[in-house]
Design a protein around this motif. Structure first.
Motif, short mmCIF file in Angstrom:
data_model
loop_
_atom_site.label_atom_id
_atom_site.label_comp_id
_atom_site.label_asym_id
_atom_site.label_seq_id
_atom_site.Cartn_x
_atom_site.Cartn_y
_atom_site.Cartn_z
N ARG A 17 94.84 -36.31 133.44
CA ARG A 17 94.22 -35.16 132.78
C ARG A 17 93.64 -34.22 133.83
NH1 ARG A 17 90.39 -38.69 129.00
NH2 ARG A 17 89.82 -39.27 131.12
N LEU A 18 93.84 -32.94 133.59
CA LEU A 18 93.21 -31.95 134.46
C LEU A 18 92.28 -31.10 133.63
CD1 LEU A 18 94.48 -28.71 134.47
CD2 LEU A 18 96.48 -30.08 134.93
N MET A 19 91.15 -30.78 134.22
CA MET A 19 90.18 -29.91 133.58
C MET A 19 90.61 -28.48 133.86
SD MET A 19 87.42 -29.61 131.78
CE MET A 19 86.55 -31.16 131.87
N MET A 20 90.96 -27.75 132.81
CA MET A 20 91.38 -26.36 133.00
C MET A 20 90.21 -25.55 133.53
SD MET A 20 94.30 -25.30 132.71
CE MET A 20 95.78 -25.08 131.85
N PRO A 21 90.42 -24.77 134.58
CA PRO A 21 89.35 -23.91 135.08
C PRO A 21 88.85 -22.98 133.97
CG PRO A 21 91.19 -23.96 136.60
CD PRO A 21 91.65 -24.64 135.36
N SER A 22 87.55 -22.78 133.89
CA SER A 22 86.98 -22.01 132.78
C SER A 22 87.53 -20.59 132.73
CB SER A 22 85.46 -22.00 132.85
OG SER A 22 85.02 -21.43 134.05
N ILE A 24 90.54 -19.54 133.52
CA ILE A 24 91.88 -19.60 132.91
C ILE A 24 91.74 -19.91 131.42
CG2 ILE A 24 94.02 -20.96 132.80
CD1 ILE A 24 94.18 -19.10 135.10
N LYS A 25 90.87 -20.86 131.09
CA LYS A 25 90.68 -21.24 129.69
C LYS A 25 90.24 -20.04 128.86
CE LYS A 25 88.28 -24.54 126.81
NZ LYS A 25 87.21 -25.51 126.71
N LYS A 26 89.36 -19.21 129.40
CA LYS A 26 88.93 -18.00 128.68
C LYS A 26 90.10 -17.06 128.43
CE LYS A 26 84.17 -17.96 130.34
NZ LYS A 26 83.22 -17.31 131.26
N GLN A 27 90.96 -16.92 129.44
CA GLN A 27 92.13 -16.04 129.28
C GLN A 27 93.12 -16.60 128.26
OE1 GLN A 27 93.72 -14.40 133.11
NE2 GLN A 27 92.04 -15.62 133.98
N LEU A 28 93.16 -17.93 128.14
CA LEU A 28 94.10 -18.58 127.21
C LEU A 28 93.51 -18.76 125.81
CD1 LEU A 28 95.57 -21.36 129.52
CD2 LEU A 28 96.71 -19.26 128.77
N LEU A 29 92.25 -18.38 125.63
CA LEU A 29 91.55 -18.61 124.36
C LEU A 29 92.36 -18.19 123.13
CD1 LEU A 29 88.89 -19.92 123.64
CD2 LEU A 29 87.82 -17.67 123.68
#
Length: 156
Positions: A17-22, A24-29
């Motif tokens: 498992r990798l923790m998505m960088p915040s 990137i996660k915001k952009q993928l929301l």
């Protein structure tokens, strides 16, 4: 979808498992609820993470290929080899399946990097090697790809 931006160093845990960088996660929301497709890259030993909408747009193009031509069938089979539907869980983690970990050589340290409308996931050492290998001829490549004065799209 807007273009994604950023390159981040992360770690993969023992379960893959990798923790998505915040950032990137915001952009993928906007894409989180629809899921993603994770696949082998064509030209490098990295993984590509497609938001489902991007994957479906690509599949619409591929669906236009004539399946009665062997090379088209072979291409589709190889392009979709190892494809997995994945999700980013509520904790912001993405589980990378074992077969894709093996293909990409991911062990612990990784790089998550935007590539316009998708995310590339690299083993850190392989990413740095790929960047180093391309450094010498990047100016020539940029001129060849982006410097054509005859294009009518206005890119220069």
């Amino acid at each position: 979808m807007n273009s994604l931006i950023g390159t981040y160093e992360c770690k993969v845990d023992a379960k893959g498992r990798l923790m998505m960088p915040s950032a990137i996660k915001k952009q993928l929301l906007p894409s989180l609820q629809n899921g993603f497709v994770l696949k082998r890259a064509v030209f490098q030993s990295c993984l590509e993470l497609y938001p489902m909408a991007e994957w479906e747009a690509l599949m619409q193009k591929m669906n236009k290929l004539n399946r009665f031509k062997k090379k088209n069938n072979d291409f589709i089979r190889r392009f979709t080899a190892g494809v997995k539907v994945v999700e980013i869980d509520s904790a912001g983690r993405l589980l990378v399946p074992k077969d894709l970990m093996v293909f990409s050589g991911i062990s612990k340290d990784i790089v998550v990097s935007s590539a316009i409308n998708i995310i590339e996931i690299w083993d850190k050492d392989k990413y740095e090697q790929a960047i180093d290998d391309a450094a010498g001829d990047f100016a020539e490549l940029a001129e060849e790809v982006m410097g054509n004065d005859d294009d009518t799209d206005g890119i220069s």
